[in-house]
Design a protein around this motif. Structure first.
Motif, PDB file in Angstrom:
ATOM      1  N   ASP A  16      11.334  -1.748  -1.755  1.00  0.00           N
ATOM      2  CA  ASP A  16      11.661  -1.761  -3.175  1.00  0.00           C
ATOM      3  C   ASP A  16      10.486  -2.377  -3.935  1.00  0.00           C
ATOM      4  N   PRO A  17       9.960  -1.700  -4.964  1.00  0.00           N
ATOM      5  CA  PRO A  17       8.766  -2.220  -5.663  1.00  0.00           C
ATOM      6  C   PRO A  17       8.961  -3.615  -6.226  1.00  0.00           C
ATOM      7  N   LYS A  34       6.543  16.572   2.304  1.00  0.00           N
ATOM      8  CA  LYS A  34       5.218  16.236   2.828  1.00  0.00           C
ATOM      9  C   LYS A  34       4.878  14.772   2.554  1.00  0.00           C
ATOM     10  N   GLU A  35       5.242  14.292   1.359  1.00  0.00           N
ATOM     11  CA  GLU A  35       4.976  12.883   1.051  1.00  0.00           C
ATOM     12  C   GLU A  35       5.749  11.975   1.988  1.00  0.00           C
ATOM     13  N   GLY A  36       6.980  12.386   2.321  1.00  0.00           N
ATOM     14  CA  GLY A  36       7.765  11.594   3.268  1.00  0.00           C
ATOM     15  C   GLY A  36       7.083  11.483   4.613  1.00  0.00           C
ATOM     16  N   PRO A  51      13.796  10.956  -6.769  1.00  0.00           N
ATOM     17  CA  PRO A  51      14.497  11.493  -5.611  1.00  0.00           C
ATOM     18  C   PRO A  51      13.832  11.133  -4.291  1.00  0.00           C
ATOM     19  N   PHE A  52      12.559  10.681  -4.308  1.00  0.00           N
ATOM     20  CA  PHE A  52      11.894  10.310  -3.057  1.00  0.00           C
ATOM     21  C   PHE A  52      12.551   9.110  -2.392  1.00  0.00           C
ATOM     22  N   ASN A  53      13.298   8.334  -3.150  1.00  0.00           N
ATOM     23  CA  ASN A  53      13.965   7.180  -2.538  1.00  0.00           C
ATOM     24  C   ASN A  53      15.052   7.601  -1.567  1.00  0.00           C
ATOM     25  N   LEU A  61       0.802  -1.223   0.000  1.00  0.00           N
ATOM     26  CA  LEU A  61       0.000   0.000   0.000  1.00  0.00           C
ATOM     27  C   LEU A  61       0.842   1.284   0.000  1.00  0.00           C
ATOM     28  N   PRO A  62       1.915   1.395   0.810  1.00  0.00           N
ATOM     29  CA  PRO A  62       2.730   2.615   0.710  1.00  0.00           C
ATOM     30  C   PRO A  62       3.329   2.834  -0.676  1.00  0.00           C
ATOM     31  N   ALA A  63       3.744   1.759  -1.347  1.00  0.00           N
ATOM     32  CA  ALA A  63       4.269   1.901  -2.707  1.00  0.00           C
ATOM     33  C   ALA A  63       3.172   2.385  -3.656  1.00  0.00           C
ATOM     34  N   ALA A  64       1.967   1.830  -3.503  1.00  0.00           N
ATOM     35  CA  ALA A  64       0.853   2.282  -4.334  1.00  0.00           C
ATOM     36  C   ALA A  64       0.523   3.746  -4.045  1.00  0.00           C
ATOM     37  N   PHE A  65       0.604   4.129  -2.782  1.00  0.00           N
ATOM     38  CA  PHE A  65       0.376   5.528  -2.406  1.00  0.00           C
ATOM     39  C   PHE A  65       1.388   6.442  -3.084  1.00  0.00           C
TER      40      PHE A  65
END
Length: 482
Positions: free
Chosen positions: A399-400, A181-183, A456-458, A165-169
């Protein structure tokens, strides 16, 4: 808490120590413990030296995991089969938990996530596959409780969904939300999901140990009875010809008219004898007296000593990963998903395969699948919560590719166990699938290395973004570098 067999008198202290020393030939690798410690403390930090340290620390944890399994078996001997499976799964996961905590403290978040996903894959595919294959060498088909197994599969799917779910988000709403903010949002989602998963695991323990403990025993009515291979007997092959010659003899006249034909009873008598022999074997197994190899005190001392040795050795192992992967010949993905779980699951592996050959497949499933459930429902949310407490931004955003592989593996195992029976071919399929995944992860660079510029979110996953949204330079200065 009642043992399945009668227990003999425990041996003396010296006899117990002797049993520990000669428990396995893997104890020869215990010499790697002081070698790995000396290499880490004495050699300067270079890629070559870290690689050598990693190899010896890797070899040192293998006999420690075997001793952990040996001590766990001694404790399991004194309790029922359900609690024995839980003990094997819990103490067997001690290595993975220790490695994950040390990696979390050192902010090796990629190693933490990869090793936990790899532990689930190793238990579901490698350990369970070898259980089915080893049991299939002695039995044509082995049975286990369908109800408990399907419930375990449902728990695994729920835990994997919580990880997906977090990956889908991120992939759905990531473009509409700024990275800081996403973090914070994904960290909040991860923390909330971790608490709920821990609650589910607590309910699962109550269900397994108290309210529905009969579901996890071999005496459960929905368990398919294991069948042995049919032995080829030369006498049985001659039986039909003997019956034919007998039927060709003159018929015996019957008083009052008619005739009497005599049926050969050899085949049916042989069947009756085989049934009595199997019943005799079962009664013999039930009356068998198991003799412990150690006293309870020595078993607890061994567990404590081995746990301390594993903790120290695992810290040197984790600290040498960067030097090992710096050369580029091996990736952190392969180390975390394949190598570390093989070491950590050595205890469950040995125990599960050993009892599957003894036709205790329910216990094998309790160790292999139960260990996966414990990692998914307890270890992963516990590590996320611990990171929350100590200020490490560990999330459930894995990791997806690892998440997809784990989800597909759970689905495959669900299809394999849904009929309540196993054979050697199903075990071979699971093991071959694990080998395929090992080959894939050998070449898979990881999303952290190949997509760092595109996504860059990674940076959140590599400790480059604080929960409060401070800059990267401040994070590097005060976050995961301490």
């Amino acid at each position: 808490m009642t043992p399945d067999h009668k227990l003999g008198q425990p041996p003396s202290f010296l006899q117990g120590v002797k049993a520990v020393i000669f428990a396995s030939w893997l104890n020869l690798l215990l010499v790697c413990i002081p070698i790995s410690w000396s290499l880490y403390l004495a050699l300067p930090k270079t890629s070559t030296h870290d690689t050598i340290t990693f190899i010896f620390a890797f070899l040192a944890i293998i006999p420690l995991a075997k001793l952990l399994a040996f001590a766990t078996d001694e404790l399991s001997m004194r309790v029922g089969q359900t609690l024995a499976g839980l003990l094997n799964a819990t103490l067997g996961n001690a290595v993975e938990l220790i490695v994950a905590i040390i990696a979390l403290v050192q902010c090796e978040l990629q190693v933490v996530q990869s090793s936990l996903v790899g532990s689930i894959l190793s238990n579901l595919l490698l350990v369970l596959g070898m259980c089915f294959f080893a049991g299939g060498t002695r039995f044509s088909e082995q049975g286990f409780g369908v109800s408990a197994t399907q419930l375990n599969s449902s728990l695994l799917i729920i835990s994997v969904i919580a990880i997906l779910l977090p990956a889908a988000f991120h992939f759905t709403a990531g473009d509409q939300i700024e990275d800081p903010k996403e973090g914070r949002d994904i960290l909040a989602v991860s923390h909330g999901a971790a608490i709920i998963l821990l609650f589910i695991y607590g309910c699962y323990l109550v269900f397994q140990l108290f309210s529905h403990k009969e579901l996890y025993g071999d005496e459960k009515g929905d368990a398919f009875k294991s069948t042995r291979y049919v032995k080829k007997d030369k006498k049985a092959k001659v039986q039909p010809s003997a019956a034919a010659s007998e039927s060709a003899q003159p018929l015996t006249p019957k008083e009052g008219g008619g005739i009497v034909t005599t049926r050969p009873l050899d085949l049916e008598s042989n069947r009756t004898l085989s049934v009595h022999e199997e019943a005799h074997e079962e009664v013999h197994e039930e009356d068998e007296v198991e003799k412990p190899s150690m006293s309870v005190t020595l078993t607890v001392v061994l567990l404590v000593v081995v746990t301390v040795l594993v903790a120290v050795t695992a810290e040197f192992l984790v600290r040498s990963i960067d030097g090992l992967t710096a050369s580029g010949h091996i990736s952190k993905e392969f180390v975390g998903v394949i190598l570390l779980p093989i070491v950590g699951n050595a205890a469950e592996h040995v125990t599960a395969v050993t009892v599957s050959v003894k036709d205790k497949l329910t216990l094998s499933l309790g160790v292999a699948v139960g260990s996966s459930i414990q990692i998914a429902l307890f270890v992963i949310p516990f590590i996320v919560t611990l990171g929350w407490i100590i200020g490490k931004p560990l999330t459930l955003l894995f990791d997806p590719f690892e998440s997809i592989v784990m989800f597909l593996s759970v689905i495959v195992v669900n299809y394999v166990v849904q009929d309540g029976k196993s054979n050697w071919l199903e075990g071979m399929l699971l093991m071959c699938l694990y080998v395929i995944l090992a080959v894939v992860f050998w070449y898979y660079p990881g999303i952290f290395e190949s997509l760092s510029e595109v996504m860059p979110f990674n940076q959140l996953l590599t400790c480059l973004l604080l929960i409060t949204g401070v800059s990267i330079s401040e994070q590097l200065a005060q976050g995961c570098t301490n």
